[in-house]
Design an enzyme around this catalytic site. Structure first.
Site, PDB file in Angstrom:
ATOM      1  N   ASP A   1      47.281  42.913  31.077  1.00 48.17           N
ATOM      2  CA  ASP A   1      45.827  42.906  30.982  1.00 48.17           C
ATOM      3  C   ASP A   1      45.313  41.477  30.939  1.00 48.17           C
ATOM      4  OD1 ASP A   1      44.997  42.195  27.845  1.00 48.17           O
ATOM      5  OD2 ASP A   1      46.977  43.096  28.037  1.00 48.17           O
ATOM      6  N   SER A   2      44.143  41.270  31.526  1.00 49.31           N
ATOM      7  CA  SER A   2      43.450  39.982  31.471  1.00 49.31           C
ATOM      8  C   SER A   2      44.377  38.864  31.967  1.00 49.31           C
ATOM      9  CB  SER A   2      42.930  39.734  30.056  1.00 49.31           C
ATOM     10  OG  SER A   2      41.990  38.684  30.036  1.00 49.31           O
ATOM     11  N   ALA A   3      44.645  37.840  31.131  1.00 51.39           N
ATOM     12  CA  ALA A   3      45.584  36.804  31.551  1.00 51.39           C
ATOM     13  C   ALA A   3      46.940  37.404  31.881  1.00 51.39           C
ATOM     14  CB  ALA A   3      45.722  35.748  30.459  1.00 51.39           C
TER      15      ALA A   3
END
Length: 294
Positions: free
Chosen positions: A145-147
């Site tokens: 998720d995300s980074a």
């Protein structure tokens, strides 16, 4: 008992977002976020074990549904500054259950102490260790998720470049794919993300090299990547970048399943087990990843 989605949104805005900025050092941010996220609701029968993959600290998570011949490598988010197996335990456990896989949450090195390519090197070491332990590539999926979503793509690009077999599929939850921040939408009322924190993460992790494909996979040649499942939220400032990634991957011939989560914010998935809508979208992703291993 579940927390209503609006109540969780308010909690994120008032409690979590103030921690993620430039007021606190990354070390202090990690301490506070780890403490806040210790409360998690896991599937019944979840088992956790602190271990290592390729020398990298890892939390191994299984549920009664997890099959020993299926591996899921999970790469957490946190702008490359924060995050750990503790913060993402609920997501990982619900993925382990719904994908029916042994899930490994990697505690990769963080910036600013360890800038790029440390995180990619750690992910590569862990993936190689799964192969060396007896898993074939078609029995491994990688998600983040995300980074961690950006790191999932960076790992796939590195694997392709060094000739290591790619995993069966990649799961991307609101992946951060352009650290130049050129595509941020400031008009979005994002309950979690702020531009200042993303700027800190980008500069700490990449310095002036935000255009490197491993750092910003939106700028990479995505040809030959395995199938992708991508979630984005209606109320997050990086939504446009995620949708550009989806378009670029499809143009490169990659099979992409994409869903925009209306009424969600950046990585609502962290509330899996506590917020019904978060549990549902995590288990949807897990079901898709499990299908790739079937």
């Amino acid at each position: 008992m579940h927390v209503p989605l609006p109540a969780a949104r308010l909690l994120v805005r008032r409690v979590v977002k103030p921690v993620l900025g430039t007021r606190l050092t990354p070390v202090r941010q990690r301490q506070v976020i780890n403490a806040l996220m210790r409360v998690s609701v896991l599937p019944k029968g979840t088992r956790r074990e602190a271990t290592h993959l390729g020398g990298v600290p890892t939390e191994r998570i299984t549920t009664p549904a997890s099959l020993p011949d299926r591996a899921l490598l999970y790469l957490h988010g946190g702008a490359y500054l924060v995050g750990s197996p503790t913060t993402h335990r609920a997501v990982a456990a619900h993925l382990a259950d719904s994908a029916r896989a042994v899930t490994h949450v990697l505690d990769y090195r963080l910036a600013p102490e360890h800038p790029h390519p440390a995180a990619v090197d750690d992910a590569l070491a862990a993936y190689r260790a799964l192969l060396e332990s007896g898993y074939s590539a078609d029995r491994i999926v990688v998600a983040g998720d995300s980074a961690g979503g950006g790191l999932t793509l960076a790992l796939a690009l590195r694997l392709r470049s060094v000739g290591v077999p790619l995993p069966a599929a990649l799961g991307l939850i609101s992946p951060w794919v352009d650290l130049s921040l050129a595509g941020l939408d400031p008009s979005v009322d994002d309950p979690l993300l702020g531009r200042g924190w993303l700027e800190l993460g980008a500069s700490s992790y990449a310095g002036g090299r935000v255009d490197l494909p491993e750092v910003s996979p939106l700028k990479a040649d995505l040809t030959g990547l395995p199938p992708l499942f991508v979630h984005a939220a209606s109320d997050e400032m990086i939504r446009d970048d995620v949708e550009r990634l989806v378009a670029a991957a499809r143009s490169a011939g990659v099979e992409v399943t994409y869903e925009l989560l209306d009424g969600h914010w950046h990585v609502t998935h962290l509330f899996a087990g506590m917020v019904r809508e978060a549990t549902d979208v995590v288990r949807q992703l897990g079901g898709w990843l499990g299908g790739a291993l079937a």
